[in-house]
Motif scaffolding. Structure first.
Motif, PDB file in Angstrom:
ATOM      1  N   ASP A  77       0.830  -1.311   0.088  1.00  0.00           N
ATOM      2  CA  ASP A  77       0.011  -0.053   0.021  1.00  0.00           C
ATOM      3  C   ASP A  77       0.905   1.097   0.061  1.00  0.00           C
ATOM      4  OD1 ASP A  77      -1.732   1.927   0.420  1.00  0.00           O
ATOM      5  OD2 ASP A  77      -2.886   1.115   2.082  1.00  0.00           O
ATOM      6  N   GLY A  78       0.991   1.881  -1.470  1.00  0.00           N
ATOM      7  CA  GLY A  78       2.126   2.923  -1.275  1.00  0.00           C
ATOM      8  C   GLY A  78       1.470   4.296  -0.520  1.00  0.00           C
ATOM      9  N   HIS A  79       0.153   4.429  -0.749  1.00  0.00           N
ATOM     10  CA  HIS A  79      -0.656   5.790  -0.165  1.00  0.00           C
ATOM     11  C   HIS A  79      -0.281   5.594   1.449  1.00  0.00           C
ATOM     12  CE1 HIS A  79      -2.210   6.568  -3.800  1.00  0.00           C
ATOM     13  NE2 HIS A  79      -2.777   5.295  -4.095  1.00  0.00           N
ATOM     14  N   ALA A  80      -0.307   4.239   2.036  1.00  0.00           N
ATOM     15  CA  ALA A  80      -0.204   4.220   3.545  1.00  0.00           C
ATOM     16  C   ALA A  80       1.432   4.654   3.854  1.00  0.00           C
ATOM     17  CB  ALA A  80      -0.349   2.826   3.993  1.00  0.00           C
TER      18      ALA A  80
ATOM     19  N   SER B 139      16.770  18.696   3.175  1.00  0.00           N
ATOM     20  CA  SER B 139      16.332  17.633   4.415  1.00  0.00           C
ATOM     21  C   SER B 139      14.954  17.415   4.403  1.00  0.00           C
ATOM     22  CB  SER B 139      17.115  18.305   5.509  1.00  0.00           C
ATOM     23  OG  SER B 139      16.559  19.705   5.884  1.00  0.00           O
ATOM     24  N   ALA B 140      14.248  18.506   3.956  1.00  0.00           N
ATOM     25  CA  ALA B 140      12.702  18.230   3.993  1.00  0.00           C
ATOM     26  C   ALA B 140      12.138  17.160   2.988  1.00  0.00           C
ATOM     27  CB  ALA B 140      12.024  19.526   3.843  1.00  0.00           C
ATOM     28  N   ARG B 141      13.011  16.993   2.019  1.00  0.00           N
ATOM     29  CA  ARG B 141      12.716  15.940   0.968  1.00  0.00           C
ATOM     30  C   ARG B 141      13.374  14.695   0.957  1.00  0.00           C
ATOM     31  NH1 ARG B 141      12.572  18.799  -4.566  1.00  0.00           N
ATOM     32  NH2 ARG B 141      13.729  20.298  -3.932  1.00  0.00           N
ATOM     33  N   LEU B 142      14.013  14.290   2.014  1.00  0.00           N
ATOM     34  CA  LEU B 142      14.921  13.271   2.531  1.00  0.00           C
ATOM     35  C   LEU B 142      13.905  12.402   3.409  1.00  0.00           C
ATOM     36  CD1 LEU B 142      17.156  11.186   2.233  1.00  0.00           C
ATOM     37  CD2 LEU B 142      18.346  12.628   3.710  1.00  0.00           C
ATOM     38  N   HIS B 143      13.668  11.252   3.448  1.00  0.00           N
ATOM     39  CA  HIS B 143      12.897  10.389   4.122  1.00  0.00           C
ATOM     40  C   HIS B 143      13.677   9.269   4.408  1.00  0.00           C
ATOM     41  CE1 HIS B 143       9.533  13.177   3.406  1.00  0.00           C
ATOM     42  NE2 HIS B 143      10.135  13.187   2.120  1.00  0.00           N
ATOM     43  N   LEU B 144      14.212   9.041   5.679  1.00  0.00           N
ATOM     44  CA  LEU B 144      15.000   7.560   6.116  1.00  0.00           C
ATOM     45  C   LEU B 144      14.012   7.044   6.879  1.00  0.00           C
ATOM     46  CD1 LEU B 144      18.272   9.801   6.423  1.00  0.00           C
ATOM     47  CD2 LEU B 144      18.209   7.707   4.973  1.00  0.00           C
ATOM     48  N   SER B 145      13.526   5.925   6.375  1.00  0.00           N
ATOM     49  CA  SER B 145      12.425   5.099   7.333  1.00  0.00           C
ATOM     50  C   SER B 145      13.204   4.133   8.258  1.00  0.00           C
ATOM     51  CB  SER B 145      11.687   4.379   6.207  1.00  0.00           C
ATOM     52  OG  SER B 145      12.584   3.396   5.577  1.00  0.00           O
ATOM     53  N   GLY B 146      14.417   3.948   8.116  1.00  0.00           N
ATOM     54  CA  GLY B 146      15.077   2.757   8.846  1.00  0.00           C
ATOM     55  C   GLY B 146      14.818   1.454   8.188  1.00  0.00           C
ATOM     56  N   ASN B 147      15.213   0.324   8.922  1.00  0.00           N
ATOM     57  CA  ASN B 147      15.011  -0.951   8.177  1.00  0.00           C
ATOM     58  C   ASN B 147      13.398  -1.413   8.038  1.00  0.00           C
ATOM     59  OD1 ASN B 147      17.785  -1.596   7.938  1.00  0.00           O
ATOM     60  ND2 ASN B 147      17.897  -2.100  10.169  1.00  0.00           N
ATOM     61  N   LEU B 148      13.085  -1.843   7.156  1.00  0.00           N
ATOM     62  CA  LEU B 148      11.558  -2.399   7.084  1.00  0.00           C
ATOM     63  C   LEU B 148      11.477  -3.708   6.520  1.00  0.00           C
ATOM     64  CD1 LEU B 148      10.115   0.835   5.502  1.00  0.00           C
ATOM     65  CD2 LEU B 148       9.975   0.390   7.695  1.00  0.00           C
ATOM     66  N   GLN B 149      10.596  -4.334   7.028  1.00  0.00           N
ATOM     67  CA  GLN B 149      10.406  -5.956   6.706  1.00  0.00           C
ATOM     68  C   GLN B 149       8.956  -6.185   6.392  1.00  0.00           C
ATOM     69  OE1 GLN B 149      13.165  -8.824   8.402  1.00  0.00           O
ATOM     70  NE2 GLN B 149      13.442  -7.336   9.994  1.00  0.00           N
ATOM     71  N   GLY B 150       8.705  -7.144   5.653  1.00  0.00           N
ATOM     72  CA  GLY B 150       7.527  -7.731   5.443  1.00  0.00           C
ATOM     73  C   GLY B 150       6.706  -6.580   4.795  1.00  0.00           C
ATOM     74  N   ARG B 151       5.296  -6.347   5.258  1.00  0.00           N
ATOM     75  CA  ARG B 151       4.222  -5.644   4.432  1.00  0.00           C
ATOM     76  C   ARG B 151       4.758  -4.223   4.622  1.00  0.00           C
ATOM     77  NH1 ARG B 151      -1.024  -5.777   3.293  1.00  0.00           N
ATOM     78  NH2 ARG B 151      -1.532  -3.913   2.231  1.00  0.00           N
ATOM     79  N   ARG B 152       5.364  -3.728   5.674  1.00  0.00           N
ATOM     80  CA  ARG B 152       6.001  -2.326   5.744  1.00  0.00           C
ATOM     81  C   ARG B 152       7.025  -2.206   4.470  1.00  0.00           C
ATOM     82  NH1 ARG B 152       7.985  -0.058  11.155  1.00  0.00           N
ATOM     83  NH2 ARG B 152       7.792   1.775  10.122  1.00  0.00           N
ATOM     84  N   LEU B 153       7.722  -3.056   4.099  1.00  0.00           N
ATOM     85  CA  LEU B 153       8.811  -2.998   2.949  1.00  0.00           C
ATOM     86  C   LEU B 153       7.716  -2.819   1.988  1.00  0.00           C
ATOM     87  CD1 LEU B 153      11.828  -2.862   2.046  1.00  0.00           C
ATOM     88  CD2 LEU B 153      11.673  -5.150   2.314  1.00  0.00           C
ATOM     89  N   ALA B 154       6.943  -4.016   1.754  1.00  0.00           N
ATOM     90  CA  ALA B 154       6.249  -3.837   0.418  1.00  0.00           C
ATOM     91  C   ALA B 154       5.501  -2.549   0.383  1.00  0.00           C
ATOM     92  CB  ALA B 154       5.450  -4.872   0.486  1.00  0.00           C
TER      93      ALA B 154
END
Length: 399
Positions: A187-190, A257-272
């Protein structure tokens, strides 16, 4: 079939080798085979694991996020007696890779080695990047391959590298497969909402360990150049590592910096979800043996912009499923991203469809069956005779 896997990196460590071992193990088990994984202790690992033996290890070796196994204790013997492996699969040419050779020799079992990593590009972790050390490591890998019954190369490029390095052992090209359904369903919108990325932004994405060997200095500069020219563009980076603060600093210095988004490590559904939030995937690493994240992105229908390299050219076709650049040039990379952003809707849909079609060639069930066919061709033959002089000389030099 009882398959014994030995690896120096495994979950919860996030990296290509750990993911490969875990993915193949799950696929083999789903097809009715047993798998026993021998791996180091890692911080945050599950308290209870099935068919996994952990060996003591030094954490954060030399400031990295890797564990370094210490000499394997004798309790392995009883576990191996119970498991009764049919084949030994080693995923590294040192540390537990040496243990794999010893187990195979004692039990007269064939050994398969997957050459996951261009180790000569990781010498900065032991304090030197000298050509002499890099040559020594290549000799070490060649010596190890001569002691195995077959070598798996994750890409045709790496198979060629091994042959050019003098490896005469049987080489099979078998990439690590990807769960295509996982990355199709995000879910890219989420993901955009969670990371505060505007719904109408053009999102350049990247997934991987944030480490020097991933060529992130160049990638950061190239994406920043693109962002300067496209005010609606944002950069989504999934991963963590020692270069995270450097990336933040570079974007701060350029008022991005306002357009850089560092999410950290993601797995499973959040990575998808994160992949589905991307409009383009940017990749510049020259150290890969296979671009697993490229296939994951394509499974999500995301075109790729990448610099030509081993493990990349097998996946990216220029102007078919993305852009493949012959040279490492900041302006050219930014221009390739701009080319993608300028495509009309129907052309971007065509690129996305081509990307998904490419990913089909790397489905996990298909790759697992190819690896199992290799195992079956070796089982019953026992260990072949091997010249261990190169390997033993290398071990003495390491000592």
């Amino acid at each position: 079939m009882n398959i014994l896997m030995l690896t120096n990196t495994y979950t919860p460590h996030i990296g290509g080798v750990a993911r490969s071992v875990a993915s193949f193990s799950a696929a083999y088990r789903a097809l009715g085979h047993r798998v026993l994984v021998i791996a180091p202790v890692f911080e945050g690992m599950p308290k209870r694991e099935t068919d996994v033996i952990r060996v003591p290890a030094i954490q954060h070796f030399n400031g990295s996020d890797f564990s370094m196994p210490v000499p394997v204790p004798h309790f392995l013997n009883s576990s191996l007696e119970q498991f009764r492996p049919d084949i030994v699969h080693s995923h590294h040419p040192f540390l537990l890779g040496d243990t794999a050779l010893r187990i195979a020799a004692m039990r007269n079992l064939p050994v398969v080695f997957t050459h996951h990593t261009q180790y000569e590009r990781y010498t900065h972790y032991i304090g030197s990047g000298s050509p002499r050390l890099q040559r020594f490591i290549m000799d070490l890998v060649r010596g190890y391959c001569t002691l195995c019954d077959a070598v798996i190369a994750p890409s045709a490029s790496i198979a060629e590298v091994l042959r050019n390095n003098g490896v005469a052992t049987r080489i099979e090209v078998i990439p690590t497969g990807v769960d295509l359904t996982q990355f199709n369903a995000g879910d890219g919108h989420a993901a955009r909402a969670a990371l505060r990325i505007p719904a109408d932004a053009f999102v350049v994405g990247h997934v991987g360990r944030l480490a020097p060997e991933k060529n992130l200095d160049f990638l950061t500069d190239a994406v920043a150049a693109f962002l300067h020219r496209h005010r609606r563009a944002h950069f989504l980076v999934v991963g963590s590592g020692p270069m995270e603060q450097d990336m933040r600093r570079r974007f701060d210095e350029q008022d991005l910096s306002a357009r850089l988004h560092l999410s950290g490590n993601l797995q499973g559904r959040r990575l998808a979800d994160a992949y589905q939030a991307m409009d383009a995937f940017a990749f510049a690493s020259q150290s890969e043996t296979q671009g697993m994240v490229l296939v994951e992105a394509m499974a999500a229908g995301v075109p790729v912009v990448a610099v030509d390299a081993a493990g990349v050219r097998e996946v990216v076709r220029d102007r078919h499923n993305g852009r493949l650049l012959a040279h490492e040039d900041t302006a050219e990379f930014a221009a390739a991203l701009a080319w993608l952003a300028a495509r009309p809707r129907h052309e971007r849909e065509t690129l996305a469809a081509a990307a998904r079609a490419t990913a089909e060639n790397f489905s996990m069930p298909r790759c697992a069956r190819r690896a199992l066919a290799l195992y079956e061709s070796l089982c019953g033959a026992g260990r072949a005779e091997h010249d261990n002089s190169v390997w033993r000389t290398a071990l003495r030099l390491i000592d």
